[in-house]
Enzyme design. Sequence first.
Site, PDB file in Angstrom:
ATOM      1  N   HIS A   1       1.373   1.836  -3.247  1.00 35.07           N
ATOM      2  CA  HIS A   1       0.319   2.634  -3.876  1.00 35.07           C
ATOM      3  C   HIS A   1       0.777   4.068  -4.112  1.00 35.07           C
ATOM      4  CE1 HIS A   1      -2.344  -0.610  -3.931  1.00 35.07           C
ATOM      5  NE2 HIS A   1      -3.097  -0.362  -2.887  1.00 35.07           N
TER       6      HIS A   1
ATOM      7  N   ASP B   1       0.875  -1.175   0.000  1.00 35.28           N
ATOM      8  CA  ASP B   1       0.000   0.000   0.000  1.00 35.28           C
ATOM      9  C   ASP B   1       0.911   1.223   0.000  1.00 35.28           C
ATOM     10  OD1 ASP B   1      -2.202   1.849   0.488  1.00 35.28           O
ATOM     11  OD2 ASP B   1      -3.338   0.148   1.233  1.00 35.28           O
TER      12      ASP B   1
END
Length: 564
Positions: free
Chosen positions: A335, A301
């Site tokens: 991310h 992430d």
Amino acid sequence: MTHTFKVLAFLGLALTQILAKDTSAQKANYQAWPSTLPQVVVPKFKSDTVSITKNGALNDGLTLNTESINRTIDQVSKNGGGVVLIPRGFWLTGPIELKSNVNLHLAADAFVSFTDDLTQYRLIETNWEGLAAVRNQSPVSGTNLENIAITGKGIIDGNGDAWRMVKKEKLTDSQWNKLLASGGTLSEDKKIWYPSESSLRGSKVKGAGVISAGKSLKDYEEIKDFLRPNLLVLTNCKKVLLEGVTFQNSPAWNLHPLMCEDLTVRDLQVKNPWYAQNGDGIDVESCKNVLIENSVFDVGDDGICIKSGRDEQGRKRGKPTENVMIRNCVVYHAHGGFVIGSEMSGGAKNIYVSDCTFIGTDIGLRFKTTRGRGGVVENIFIKNINMKDIPGEAILFDMYYAAVDPVPLTGEKRDAPKVVLLPVTEETPQFKNFYINNVVADGADKAIFVRGLPEMNINNLFLEDITIQSKEGIKIEEAKDIYLKNVKVVTSHSKPMVNISNSTDISFDQLSYKPGAEVLFNVNGQKSANIQVANTNTSDAKVVSELNQQASKKALKIKANKTK
């Protein structure tokens, strides 16, 4: 003038009123990097060293060493502090609780593996994604401590595979089949694997784990496995050092300092599988005086992320993340490389990011929020950033964050949010006073994306000396006072190269682009005004400008340029 601006930036004072008195040319030349940066106090420890083997710890990979490790930490703390040594070897353990004045030191080739027996982790009241919540106890934690550290050259492994759900789309067929053979259970659509029925049940509960009136910890037992802990959580601690260690395979976020002061993070390796749900690298939340340097992140992430609480709870806490320096770091899969938000309701200010490289991150520089958050993000200074192979945007500001993966999965369709003007309240977030200088990106889907709210435009962005190779160019929506100087965007198939919607006071100075652009500027909306272009060769574009959606012919002004 320059020195005055630097001092003001460092003190975190609002710059908007001062900048408003300058001309556009002065604004475009504005240099914001201060000569003096925040000071971070590093903890010091007594040299007294006690090995966990003194309390019976065994490195056989079978013995659960929870009691031995925690007893050693407690004894050293009570004796005035010092070093707790984890020697080389394989050390199986349950949750470790840090204590003040203790440096937990992992020798080279020390491997600390947290047990996959989830009953060893009790349910506690804590914080999750900016809200008060019930979660499982973190593998490593400390609360209300001072003068603490985790150092050395060893590895801390959170055994996250025992906790995490996995999306089928993120695995190959052979990986998916192997996962199914390991046990667990599937969602009804067979697209998500869960390690247990308890985990699957929790996925069906809206706001699972969020504390609500009248509930006790026992009320969360049925979904206990779903309430994954962060690998390391330090809450309200002062003088913290994390140095040299590898943190990997976390159940959720890897490192979560919360309301800490004087935090130093250096020479870390932080790793998670790329498919790890909520597998952030480090989330610095409502902290003050922070240094993150010389570290590598490769996670599932956001890589390096700044937060400060969510919605009303974050605003009530009222603690911004401030005085943060991030330098000489590398982020691989994530991310976002460097990220602020989306839980930034307490604000963020005086943050300095320099000399970092992002390789394969979904987004490079990522700033995200949404209505309901409130909070002000301001005085953010970034320079000397390298990027390579970015699947999404190289630079992104988005006030319509929707809690989805930044890059759509194969076949996934997403509609643009409906633009509606709402009243400004304490729930309205703000992004302002960003200075980004010297960015080079080789390969991105989109170069620069800026999307504000009609009631609260993103404002005072300074982007200078930027070179991006991307598929698409620049898109600016609901923004004000945006200054781009010496920005070069080489696109493969962008039409238009620059798309502007309902934005005002936009300045381009020395814009460069790939010759043969179908359309250079597309200006949309009645609100668009005072878009100025200077020192730009517009003759290399097939069409210089298009005006749509009631945009005024006076909105775009091109000064002394070659045009067709």
